[in-house]
Design a protein around this motif. Structure first.
Motif, PDB file in Angstrom:
ATOM      1  N   THR A 151       0.830  -1.203   0.000  1.00 41.69           N
ATOM      2  CA  THR A 151       0.000   0.000   0.000  1.00 41.69           C
ATOM      3  C   THR A 151       0.862   1.250   0.000  1.00 41.69           C
ATOM      4  O   THR A 151       0.669   2.156  -0.828  1.00 41.69           O
ATOM      5  N   LEU A 152       1.823   1.315   0.917  1.00 42.34           N
ATOM      6  CA  LEU A 152       2.683   2.498   1.012  1.00 42.34           C
ATOM      7  C   LEU A 152       3.471   2.701  -0.277  1.00 42.34           C
ATOM      8  O   LEU A 152       3.557   3.818  -0.794  1.00 42.34           O
ATOM      9  N   ALA A 153       4.036   1.597  -0.810  1.00 41.66           N
ATOM     10  CA  ALA A 153       4.841   1.709  -2.021  1.00 41.66           C
ATOM     11  C   ALA A 153       4.006   2.231  -3.181  1.00 41.66           C
ATOM     12  O   ALA A 153       4.426   3.152  -3.897  1.00 41.66           O
ATOM     13  N   SER A 154       2.793   1.692  -3.371  1.00 42.57           N
ATOM     14  CA  SER A 154       2.017   2.158  -4.531  1.00 42.57           C
ATOM     15  C   SER A 154       1.544   3.595  -4.336  1.00 42.57           C
ATOM     16  O   SER A 154       1.423   4.346  -5.300  1.00 42.57           O
ATOM     17  N   LEU A 155       1.297   4.016  -3.076  1.00 41.58           N
ATOM     18  CA  LEU A 155       0.885   5.407  -2.847  1.00 41.58           C
ATOM     19  C   LEU A 155       2.026   6.370  -3.176  1.00 41.58           C
ATOM     20  O   LEU A 155       1.819   7.420  -3.777  1.00 41.58           O
ATOM     21  N   LEU A 157       4.876   5.692  -5.034  1.00 37.44           N
ATOM     22  CA  LEU A 157       5.516   5.555  -6.336  1.00 37.44           C
ATOM     23  C   LEU A 157       4.568   5.724  -7.516  1.00 37.44           C
ATOM     24  O   LEU A 157       5.003   6.053  -8.607  1.00 37.44           O
ATOM     25  N   THR A 158       3.263   5.484  -7.331  1.00 35.51           N
ATOM     26  CA  THR A 158       2.356   5.568  -8.473  1.00 35.51           C
ATOM     27  C   THR A 158       1.232   6.568  -8.186  1.00 35.51           C
ATOM     28  O   THR A 158       0.937   6.845  -7.029  1.00 35.51           O
ATOM     29  N   PRO A 159       0.624   7.118  -9.248  1.00 38.39           N
ATOM     30  CA  PRO A 159      -0.477   8.074  -9.037  1.00 38.39           C
ATOM     31  C   PRO A 159      -1.829   7.364  -8.912  1.00 38.39           C
ATOM     32  O   PRO A 159      -2.856   7.905  -9.312  1.00 38.39           O
ATOM     33  N   ILE A 160      -1.862   6.179  -8.322  1.00 43.25           N
ATOM     34  CA  ILE A 160      -3.080   5.382  -8.250  1.00 43.25           C
ATOM     35  C   ILE A 160      -4.112   6.065  -7.344  1.00 43.25           C
ATOM     36  O   ILE A 160      -3.758   6.759  -6.391  1.00 43.25           O
ATOM     37  N   HIS A 161      -5.402   5.911  -7.664  1.00 46.19           N
ATOM     38  CA  HIS A 161      -6.456   6.433  -6.793  1.00 46.19           C
ATOM     39  C   HIS A 161      -6.530   5.553  -5.537  1.00 46.19           C
ATOM     40  O   HIS A 161      -6.623   4.334  -5.643  1.00 46.19           O
ATOM     41  N   PRO A 162      -6.474   6.180  -4.338  1.00 49.29           N
ATOM     42  CA  PRO A 162      -6.441   5.377  -3.102  1.00 49.29           C
ATOM     43  C   PRO A 162      -7.636   4.440  -2.957  1.00 49.29           C
ATOM     44  O   PRO A 162      -7.531   3.415  -2.282  1.00 49.29           O
ATOM     45  N   GLY A 163      -8.754   4.750  -3.617  1.00 50.33           N
ATOM     46  CA  GLY A 163      -9.920   3.885  -3.548  1.00 50.33           C
ATOM     47  C   GLY A 163      -9.628   2.472  -4.024  1.00 50.33           C
ATOM     48  O   GLY A 163     -10.138   1.500  -3.463  1.00 50.33           O
ATOM     49  N   TRP A 164      -8.794   2.356  -5.051  1.00 51.13           N
ATOM     50  CA  TRP A 164      -8.456   1.023  -5.571  1.00 51.13           C
ATOM     51  C   TRP A 164      -7.709   0.204  -4.535  1.00 51.13           C
ATOM     52  O   TRP A 164      -7.856  -1.017  -4.471  1.00 51.13           O
ATOM     53  N   LEU A 165      -6.877   0.888  -3.739  1.00 49.67           N
ATOM     54  CA  LEU A 165      -6.125   0.175  -2.707  1.00 49.67           C
ATOM     55  C   LEU A 165      -7.068  -0.374  -1.644  1.00 49.67           C
ATOM     56  O   LEU A 165      -6.878  -1.483  -1.142  1.00 49.67           O
ATOM     57  N   ILE A 166      -8.096   0.418  -1.311  1.00 49.07           N
ATOM     58  CA  ILE A 166      -9.057  -0.039  -0.309  1.00 49.07           C
ATOM     59  C   ILE A 166      -9.782  -1.278  -0.817  1.00 49.07           C
ATOM     60  O   ILE A 166      -9.892  -2.291  -0.126  1.00 49.07           O
ATOM     61  N   ALA A 167     -10.229  -1.213  -2.096  1.00 52.36           N
ATOM     62  CA  ALA A 167     -10.892  -2.377  -2.695  1.00 52.36           C
ATOM     63  C   ALA A 167      -9.932  -3.561  -2.745  1.00 52.36           C
ATOM     64  O   ALA A 167     -10.302  -4.701  -2.428  1.00 52.36           O
ATOM     65  N   GLY A 168      -8.661  -3.281  -3.116  1.00 46.76           N
ATOM     66  CA  GLY A 168      -7.663  -4.337  -3.205  1.00 46.76           C
ATOM     67  C   GLY A 168      -7.430  -5.009  -1.857  1.00 46.76           C
ATOM     68  O   GLY A 168      -7.337  -6.237  -1.764  1.00 46.76           O
ATOM     69  N   GLY A 169      -7.348  -4.195  -0.809  1.00 47.20           N
ATOM     70  CA  GLY A 169      -7.139  -4.745   0.527  1.00 47.20           C
ATOM     71  C   GLY A 169      -8.264  -5.673   0.931  1.00 47.20           C
ATOM     72  O   GLY A 169      -8.040  -6.752   1.487  1.00 47.20           O
TER      73      GLY A 169
ATOM     74  N   ARG B 105     -15.084  -9.214  10.729  1.00 51.69           N
ATOM     75  CA  ARG B 105     -13.684  -9.336  11.111  1.00 51.69           C
ATOM     76  C   ARG B 105     -12.828  -9.847   9.962  1.00 51.69           C
ATOM     77  O   ARG B 105     -11.679  -9.445   9.818  1.00 51.69           O
ATOM     78  N   LYS B 106     -13.392 -10.725   9.103  1.00 47.21           N
ATOM     79  CA  LYS B 106     -12.651 -11.180   7.931  1.00 47.21           C
ATOM     80  C   LYS B 106     -12.368 -10.020   6.989  1.00 47.21           C
ATOM     81  O   LYS B 106     -11.284  -9.888   6.431  1.00 47.21           O
ATOM     82  N   VAL B 107     -13.389  -9.176   6.797  1.00 45.82           N
ATOM     83  CA  VAL B 107     -13.226  -8.021   5.922  1.00 45.82           C
ATOM     84  C   VAL B 107     -12.150  -7.088   6.483  1.00 45.82           C
ATOM     85  O   VAL B 107     -11.297  -6.581   5.764  1.00 45.82           O
ATOM     86  N   LEU B 108     -12.175  -6.895   7.801  1.00 45.12           N
ATOM     87  CA  LEU B 108     -11.224  -5.974   8.425  1.00 45.12           C
ATOM     88  C   LEU B 108      -9.783  -6.472   8.329  1.00 45.12           C
ATOM     89  O   LEU B 108      -8.850  -5.682   8.328  1.00 45.12           O
ATOM     90  N   TYR B 109      -9.600  -7.800   8.216  1.00 43.31           N
ATOM     91  CA  TYR B 109      -8.255  -8.380   8.165  1.00 43.31           C
ATOM     92  C   TYR B 109      -7.416  -7.742   7.058  1.00 43.31           C
ATOM     93  O   TYR B 109      -6.288  -7.322   7.291  1.00 43.31           O
ATOM     94  N   GLY B 110      -7.965  -7.677   5.846  1.00 49.66           N
ATOM     95  CA  GLY B 110      -7.203  -7.106   4.736  1.00 49.66           C
ATOM     96  C   GLY B 110      -7.284  -5.594   4.705  1.00 49.66           C
ATOM     97  O   GLY B 110      -6.430  -4.916   4.151  1.00 49.66           O
ATOM     98  N   LEU B 111      -8.357  -5.051   5.296  1.00 50.30           N
ATOM     99  CA  LEU B 111      -8.586  -3.615   5.233  1.00 50.30           C
ATOM    100  C   LEU B 111      -7.658  -2.843   6.162  1.00 50.30           C
ATOM    101  O   LEU B 111      -7.152  -1.786   5.815  1.00 50.30           O
ATOM    102  N   ARG B 112      -7.433  -3.397   7.361  1.00 53.83           N
ATOM    103  CA  ARG B 112      -6.665  -2.650   8.355  1.00 53.83           C
ATOM    104  C   ARG B 112      -5.261  -2.264   7.897  1.00 53.83           C
ATOM    105  O   ARG B 112      -4.861  -1.108   8.071  1.00 53.83           O
ATOM    106  N   PRO B 113      -4.468  -3.235   7.288  1.00 57.31           N
ATOM    107  CA  PRO B 113      -3.135  -2.801   6.845  1.00 57.31           C
ATOM    108  C   PRO B 113      -3.195  -1.703   5.785  1.00 57.31           C
ATOM    109  O   PRO B 113      -2.343  -0.812   5.780  1.00 57.31           O
ATOM    110  N   VAL B 114      -4.204  -1.758   4.884  1.00 57.70           N
ATOM    111  CA  VAL B 114      -4.333  -0.707   3.876  1.00 57.70           C
ATOM    112  C   VAL B 114      -4.606   0.630   4.559  1.00 57.70           C
ATOM    113  O   VAL B 114      -4.002   1.656   4.231  1.00 57.70           O
ATOM    114  N   VAL B 115      -5.511   0.602   5.553  1.00 52.79           N
ATOM    115  CA  VAL B 115      -5.835   1.832   6.273  1.00 52.79           C
ATOM    116  C   VAL B 115      -4.600   2.378   6.985  1.00 52.79           C
ATOM    117  O   VAL B 115      -4.314   3.579   6.938  1.00 52.79           O
ATOM    118  N   ALA B 116      -3.807   1.475   7.600  1.00 58.47           N
ATOM    119  CA  ALA B 116      -2.581   1.922   8.267  1.00 58.47           C
ATOM    120  C   ALA B 116      -1.643   2.580   7.260  1.00 58.47           C
ATOM    121  O   ALA B 116      -1.053   3.631   7.536  1.00 58.47           O
TER     122      ALA B 116
END
Lengths: 207, 176
Positions: A151-155, A157-169, B105-116
Motif C-alpha cells: 500500500t505504502l509503495a504504490s501510494l 511511487l504511483t499516481p493510483i487512486h487510493p480507492g483502488w487500494l481499499i478495494a484491493g485490501g 472481522r474477515k473483511v477488516l483483516y485485509g482492510l486494516r493494513p491498507v488503512v494503516a
C-alpha cells in the motif's frame, strides 16, 4: 405525531450536546454517547449499544456519525437517523467555519502563519500516532505486512487512486484467509487478545 | 456545487477506517479537480484538525467553503455524511440484533493494513511540500521537530491531543 416529533427533537438535541466533545476523534466521544443514550435517556441497554458501536466502527465513515445514525435508527427509524446525524454534524460544521473565518482575519500576521505551521507539525504527530496504533493492530503476520508495504509503495511511487487500494485490501485479505483455510494452514484474524489488552484503548482511538 | 456534493459522496463511501485514512483520497480529488494547491490543502487540513469532530468531515466543510462559499460548505458536508447515514440505516435495518461479526472481522483483516498505510501516507504528504526548497531548511526541520515531539508526548506520556495541538501552535510561534 407530536410524540414522534418530540423524540426526533430529543435525538437531535442529545447529539448536538455530544458532538463538541469529539476532540481528537470519534472514539473520544463513545463514553459520552453511552452516558447520554443508556443512562440519561434510556434509549438502549449497554449490550445493544456495544453491538451498535462495533457496527459503527466497521462501516465506512466516521465512527461518531455512524454511531449517531445507528442509535437514531433504533430509537425512531430512518427519521431518527437523520435527526441524530444532523445533530452530530451541526456543531462541528459551525465551529470549523468559525475557525476558518478567524484564521482569515489574522492570516496576514506573520506570527499567525507561524502558529498554523506549528499546528501542522502537531497534526503530523497526531496522524503518525494514528498510523502507529493502526499499524500495531493491523500487522501481525506476513500477509498483513506485505499488504501494508505494498500500500505504502504504490501510494508513494504511483499516481493510483487510493480507492483502488481499499478495494484491493478487501479482496486480497479475503482471498488470503480463504486460501489459508483451503490449504489447512493456521490463520487468525486479529492480533492475539493478550497483546491487544495492554494497549488499553481502541487502536483507532485518534481517528 | 453539484460536483462538490458528488465528489464528497464518493469520498464518503470510501472512508473505511475513519478520518485520517481518507485524507490522501481528499487531497487526490481536490488536486485532480484543481480546487486548490497542496499547501492550501494542508493549511485547511490543519484548521480542520484543530476543531472538534472528525478531521475528514471538517476538511470537507472548509474545502466546500473555499470552492463555492456557504452552499459549497453545506454540499460537501452533506455529501460526506450521506453515505455513512445510508449505509448505517441499511445495516441497522438488516441486522437488528446479533449481526455476523466473523464476516466483519474477515473483511477488516485485509482492510486494516491498507488503512494503516493510508494514514502513514497522509502524514508523509503533510511533510513533502515543506521540503520543496530542499530537505535542510528551517521550516521543514522545525515542523519535523514539532511532529516528533507531539508523537512522543502522545505515545509515551499519553498526553491528550488538545494540549498537544496548543503547544504545537506555541512552538510554531517561537520557532518560525
Amino acid at each position: 405525531m407530536i410524540a414522534k416529533a418530540g423524540l426526533l427533537w430529543q435525538l437531535f438535541w442529545s447529539f448536538i450536546r455530544v458532538a463538541p466533545t469529539a476532540f481528537g476523534g470519534g472514539y473520544a466521544m463513545l463514553p459520552v454517547i453511552e452516558r447520554e443514550a443508556v443512562h440519561r435517556r434510556n434509549w438502549t441497554d449497554k449490550e445493544t449499544l456495544n453491538d451498535l458501536l462495533s457496527l459503527a466502527a466497521a462501516a465506512p465513515g466516521g465512527v461518531g456519525v455512524n454511531a449517531a445514525a445507528a442509535i437514531g435508527y433504533r430509537v425512531a427509524g430512518s427519521p431518527g437517523s437523520v435527526a441524530a446525524v444532523l445533530g452530530m454534524t451541526l456543531p462541528t460544521f459551525t465551529l470549523v467555519l468559525v475557525l476558518g473565518f478567524g484564521f482569515t482575519l489574522v492570516a496576514d500576521q506573520a506570527k499567525a502563519i507561524a502558529a498554523l505551521q506549528g499546528i501542522q507539525g502537531g497534526i503530523v504527530g497526531l496522524i503518525a500516532m494514528a498510523a502507529w496504533r493502526m499499524g500495531k493492530a493491523a500487522v501481525f503476520d506476513a500477509s498483513t505486512l506485505v499488504i501494508l508495504t505494498a500500500t505504502l509503495a504504490s501510494l508513494i511511487l504511483t499516481p493510483i487512486h487510493p480507492g483502488w487500494l481499499i478495494a484491493g485490501g478487501l479482496l486480497i485479505g479475503s482471498a488470503v484467509i480463504a486460501g489459508k483455510g483451503w490449504l489447512g494452514l493456521a490463520w487468525r484474524l486479529e492480533r492475539p487478545k493478550l497483546e491487544q489488552q495492554e494497549e488499553h484503548v481502541y487502536p483507532e482511538y485518534y481517528i | 456545487m453539484w460536483e462538490l456534493f458528488l465528489t464528497f459522496i464518493k469520498i464518503g463511501c470510501l472512508s473505511f477506517g475513519g478520518g485520517y485514512a481518507i485524507m490522501p483520497v481528499i487531497e487526490y480529488e481536490a488536486s485532480a479537480r484543481d480546487w486548490m494547491s497542496a499547501s492550501q490543502f494542508h493549511e485547511l487540513a490543519s484548521l480542520a484538525g484543530m476543531a472538534p469532530g472528525p478531521i475528514a468531515v471538517n476538511s470537507a466543510t472548509l474545502i466546500g467553503y473555499e470552492v463555492a462559499g456557504w452552499g459549497g460548505a453545506i454540499a460537501a458536508t452533506l455529501g460526506m455524511a450521506l453515505p455513512s447515514l445510508l449505509v448505517m440505516i441499511g445495516l441497522s435495518a438488516l441486522l437488528v440484533r446479533n449481526f455476523e461479526l466473523p464476516l466483519v472481522r474477515k473483511v477488516l483483516y485485509g482492510l486494516r493494513p491498507v488503512v494503516a498505510g493510508l494514514i502513514a501516507y497522509a502524514a508523509i504528504r503533510f511533510l513533502i511540500p515543506l521540503a520543496g526548497a530542499g530537505w535542510l531548511n528551517w521550516s521543514f526541520l522545525g515542523t519535523l521537530l514539532i511532529a516528533a515531539g507531539s508523537f512522543v508526548a502522545m505515545a509515551k506520556y499519553r498526553v491528550h491531543p488538545l494540549p498537544v495541538i496548543v503547544s504545537a501552535g506555541l512552538a510554531g510561534i517561537i520557532l518560525f
